[in-house]
Design a protein around this motif. Structure first.
Motif, PDB file in Angstrom:
ATOM      1  N   ARG A  15       0.834  -1.214   0.000  1.00 15.95           N
ATOM      2  CA  ARG A  15       0.000   0.000   0.000  1.00 15.95           C
ATOM      3  C   ARG A  15       0.863   1.256   0.000  1.00 15.95           C
ATOM      4  NH1 ARG A  15      -1.171   3.177   4.056  1.00 15.95           N
ATOM      5  NH2 ARG A  15      -0.677   1.615   5.652  1.00 15.95           N
TER       6      ARG A  15
ATOM      7  N   PHE B 211      -7.344  -0.898   0.172  1.00 15.41           N
ATOM      8  CA  PHE B 211      -6.701  -2.019   0.849  1.00 15.41           C
ATOM      9  C   PHE B 211      -7.544  -2.521   2.013  1.00 15.41           C
ATOM     10  CE2 PHE B 211      -3.292  -0.661  -1.778  1.00 15.41           C
ATOM     11  CZ  PHE B 211      -2.449  -1.756  -1.906  1.00 15.41           C
TER      12      PHE B 211
ATOM     13  N   TYR C 253      -8.241  -6.153   0.875  1.00 16.14           N
ATOM     14  CA  TYR C 253      -7.220  -7.001   1.490  1.00 16.14           C
ATOM     15  C   TYR C 253      -7.539  -7.359   2.937  1.00 16.14           C
ATOM     16  CZ  TYR C 253      -4.012  -6.544  -2.461  1.00 16.14           C
ATOM     17  OH  TYR C 253      -3.434  -6.631  -3.695  1.00 16.14           O
TER      18      TYR C 253
END
Length: 884
Positions: free
Chosen positions: A501, A516, A520
């Protein structure tokens, strides 16, 4: 590592009947919808037919939005106390006992605090001595539960001071190990046919270190956030070639018929990437790439086909070096396929190992793009995984997501965007299929039960798809510049997702925590209900997020996305940001649009309920340029009641489409072609550039009993691609059975799964029980999806046999299904064959005679299936076996 998942085939497998009907060889078509309430998702490609493209408000039910429960991270990175700097191994082998006889010299240094002991992973190793370099014995203890050795050093060592430990040991990896998600055994080092007892199978030794299995054949710090340089001295018989990481520095004769090869890797890499292969190989040297040796280790019969087996290797080295902005950083690039491999392929640094499924002649490999995708996958790991390595298995997608995405990048570069997007669709399907049996979890998954669970369709398929979304959001220049920054900043180190990131944020100046966090650090994906309405010069697009919020799935995904409004064949693009549970976007439109295309780049990983009329789908096919627009439109039209002339017009265009998958889905959608379409089908059958599409056209003409089938079948029998020859044989059966019988006798000499599959279908249909030995011989060679088809045909022929033949055949199938060293595909195929045969015989008890002998066989098959289920170690197979 390239992992092959079986769950994506579950729906297909359950539709394969126990007769010998051959599954289509063309690309899979969208599944036709069957009711007015079905919805579209990118796994089944099921789309609800509609007449107006509008969803009524009352049809949509908002999902509950509970606050997610807090979750405690568990699987953190390994706490490093001593840094492993260098590993030197001196190895010999006792083939009869399947034993490694080794000496390991490890040089380490405290990471920060002073140490007077060191703990190393050493799974099942038997130590003869543990000393310092001067030969002084060091005290040590072994923890059987943790499978670690603790060595008391000869003093206290402070930060910056190196110390060395020397181990004389033996290892017998075959005595330990279990199966995991990614590999079928974690023994670390494998002896293949070590005593020469297994027929013509070559004798080999090879290793598989991921996840933490190299410590089964040498002591090490077996964690992904460790890395060291390496030397391996391996003594073998002269007839064997060896392959390891780095450079072959020397080969020295040491005694009669024995030789010691010295391999050196002077760039540090993780211990799980250490590799060793021993076997009788031909080493095919390619041209050096920028001064770096490129070679292929192959069995002798495949030497002339090495470049077809490992296609475009040098071209990929150039492409990925230029794409990342980082020159391939290692001293060589070698590839080898081994027997009985326990996974798909493994990215051992400079020494990639593949399963034998890669083998084939140049003719076998016509139109086979699997090999090049896997070559790309393992090569890209040399940047993402080897050069920059995930610091913990929780962050595995930083290795595997990139490797999976490299397949898209390569297909886009070499074969065009349609081919890449078709591959992306398959990746989506694999991820979504996996959710049938397992709940979603985060890409960065800290609370798994076992690290092997990380090797799933999240880390791989979803990880690659998320990178594709990030690329589309940022644009190519920002995306690839960020990757270069990430690689250069973190080279030869271990990373977690925050560092990825930060690399993107440093490069672009944009805060990407929202992306993210949701892709993620949260689970799942958007599920969207979309409706469109046109009134008074404007079109309204309403988007409702309906995903369930269990398992840390966000109630609302932030989705920057384009919407194309087509009017008179021309699109007006609108960029919107979806950041609420329900939103309506209104755009000016002078007339009712031809069609509205949501996410025209088709980059968003999501499931949709978006209904379109046949007229809208036809417009989508004609005007929208993306592969998925055309593919979806053709597949869905086949399930809708629509104007025949309109549908036929689209089918006719699709048969002439530039991309093979569109031609393939059109062929699969036709059951009563027009004269014009029949002419196009004949042209495809005679010479389509894509062999499986040509074969599908021949199959269709066979079903239609086309008047030109005889001539087309004869032409197909002389074709180069075996898939076309196989389709030609089945067409010949319909037009000239005697010629087909003669051709079949000649084709038996060809070792090719398409050919053996066609022969199996022929023999099972005709009840040629004398061919059972031929089919039994082919069963042990078949792998992948073709194995399922072949075993199905074998079972169908077996069902027509005598009791003794059936009993013998079932015993062979059960032995195959129980043998965990066999390919998962063979185990699956054998188990399904037993299940289908049992069901067939049970259904025909009255017809066959309800005898004690038959009932005994049926009962034994049931008992055998339960034994197979209990013995199976592969999670995907266990899930599939629930259906049997």
């Amino acid at each position: 590592m390239r992992r092959f998942s079986l769950l994506g085939l579950l729906a297909v497998l359950l539709t394969i009947s126990c007769n010998t009907t051959k599954p289509a060889v063309a690309p899979p078509a969208p599944t036709p919808a069957t009711t007015e309430t079905e919805t579209r998702d990118l796994d089944t490609m099921t789309v609800t037919p509609a007449t107006n493209g509008v969803i009524d408000e009352e049809e949509v039910v908002d999902a509950p939005d509970p606050a997610p429960a807090p979750r405690k991270p568990k699987a953190l990175a390994f706490n490093r106390i001593s840094d492993l700097l260098h590993t030197k191994l001196e190895l010999r082998f006792d083939w009869v006992q399947e034993m490694v006889i080794g000496r390991a010299t490890l040089r380490l240094r405290p990471v920060f605090s002073p140490v007077n002991s060191v703990v190393l992973d050493a799974k099942g190793l038997d130590f003869k001595s543990v000393t310092n370099p001067a030969g002084k014995e060091l005290q040590y203890s072994y923890d059987d539960e943790q499978q670690q050795v603790t060595v008391q050093l000869d003093g206290m060592y402070a930060r910056g001071e190196d110390f060395t430990v020397v181990f004389d040991y033996t290892a017998t990896p075959a005595e330990g190990g279990t199966a995991g998600e990614a590999i079928t055994s974690d023994k670390g080092l494998f002896f293949i046919n070590p005593r020469g007892e297994d027929g013509d199978k070559p004798r080999q030794i090879w290793t598989q270190g991921e996840t933490e299995n190299n410590s089964r054949w040498f002591p090490t710090v077996d964690k992904p956030n460790e890395r060291c340089t390496e030397e391996i001295y391996v003594t073998v018989h002269d007839r064997y070639k060896t392959l390891s990481n780095g450079t072959l520095m020397s080969s020295t004769q040491v005694e009669d018929s024995m030789r010691t090869d010295y391999w050196k890797m002077d760039i540090p890499h993780a211990p799980y990437l250490f590799a060793l292969v021993v076997g009788e190989f031909e080493v095919v040297e390619d041209e050096d790439w920028n001064g770096i040796p490129v070679n292929y280790y192959v069995e002798e019969e495949y030497a002339e086909h090495a470049k077809a087996i490992y296609p475009y290797t040098r071209e990929m080295l150039t492409f990925f070096s230029e794409l990342t902005g980082v020159q391939y950083p290692w001293p060589k690039y070698s590839q080898v396929a081994v027997r009985d491999y326990v996974s798909g392929a493994m990215e051992n640094t400079t020494a990639v190992i593949f399963g034998e499924f890669m083998h084939g002649t140049a003719r076998d490999l016509i139109d086979v793009d699997l090999n090049e995708k896997i070559v790309a996958h393992e090569m890209f790991h040399h940047w993402f995984g080897d050069y920059v390595t995930c610091e913990s298995w929780s962050n595995l997608t930083l290795n595997e997501g990139f490797a999976n995405y490299s397949e898209y990048l390569w297909m886009e570069e070499k074969h065009g965007k349609d081919a890449a997007d078709y591959h992306l669709l398959e990746e989506w399907q694999g991820y979504l299929s996996s959710l049938r049996s397992n709940p979603p979890h985060e890409l960065i998954w800290y609370d798994y039960e076992d690290k092997e669970q990380m090797f799933d369709a999240h880390s791989y398929n979803k990880g690659g798809a998320v990178l594709h979304m990030l690329r589309n959001y940022l644009g190519d220049e920002a995306f690839f510049s960020s990757l270069q920054h990430y690689l250069e900043r973190n080279k030869l180190s271990a990373v977690e997702v925050a560092e990825l990131r930060i690399a993107f944020e440093d490069t672009t100046g944009e805060d990407l925590s929202w992306f993210f966090d949701q892709w993620y650090l949260s689970a799942g994906h958007p599920q969207l209900s979309i409706r469109t309405d046109y009134t008074d010069g404007s079109v309204a697009v309403t988007v409702l997020q309906t995903q369930d919020t269990e398992n840390n799935v966000p109630a609302v995904f932030r989705i920057p996305v384009d919407i194309d409004v087509y009017t008179n064949g021309t699109a007006t693009r609108h960029r919107v940001v979806i950041d609420e549970r329900e939103q309506t976007f209104t755009f000016p439109a002078a007339t009712a649009p031809d069609v509205v295309v949501f996410d025209p780049a088709h980059q968003l990983l999501a499931e949709y309920d978006y209904r379109k009329s046949p007229e809208e789908l036809a417009a989508q096919f004609r005007y929208a340029p993306a592969f998925l627009d055309r593919y979806e439109a053709v597949g869905i039209l086949s399930s809708q009641e629509s104007d025949t002339a309109l549908t036929n017009k689209i089918y006719t265009l699709a048969l002439q489409d530039s991309f093979y998958a569109i031609r393939g889905v059109a062929l699969q959608s036709l059951d009563a072609p027009t004269a014009e379409q029949r002419s196009l089908i004949r042209e495809i059958a005679r010479g389509d550039e894509r062999s499986e599409v040509r074969a599908t056209a021949i199959d269709l003409l066979t079903q239609l009993e086309d008047e030109q089938l005889g001539a087309i079948a004869a032409e197909a029998m002389g074709a180069q691609p075996y898939t076309v020859v196989a389709a030609g044989l089945e067409a010949l059966v319909a037009t000239d059975p005697e010629a087909a019988r003669k051709a079949a006798d000649q084709l038996e000499a060809i070792e090719n799964t398409s050919i053996s599959g066609a022969l199996a279908n022929l023999y099972s249909e005709t009840g040629a029980l004398e061919k059972l030995p031929y089919l039994q011989q082919q069963l042990a060679r078949a792998d992948g999806y073709e194995a399922v088809s072949l075993y199905t045909a074998y079972q169908a022929l077996l069902a027509k046999g005598e009791s003794a033949q059936q009993t013998s055949g079932v015993a062979m199938l059960q032995e195959m299904a129980l043998d965990q060293s066999q390919s998962p595909w063979r185990r699956l195929a054998a188990t399904k064959a037993i299940s289908d045969l049992r069901e067939d015989l049970t259904g025909r008890l009255e017809e066959l005679g309800d005898t004690d002998e038959l009932n005994k066989l049926i009962m034994e098959m049931g008992t055998g299936l339960e034994a197979i289920k209990a013995a199976e170690t592969n999670a995907d197979l266990k899930s599939i076996y629930e259906q049997f």
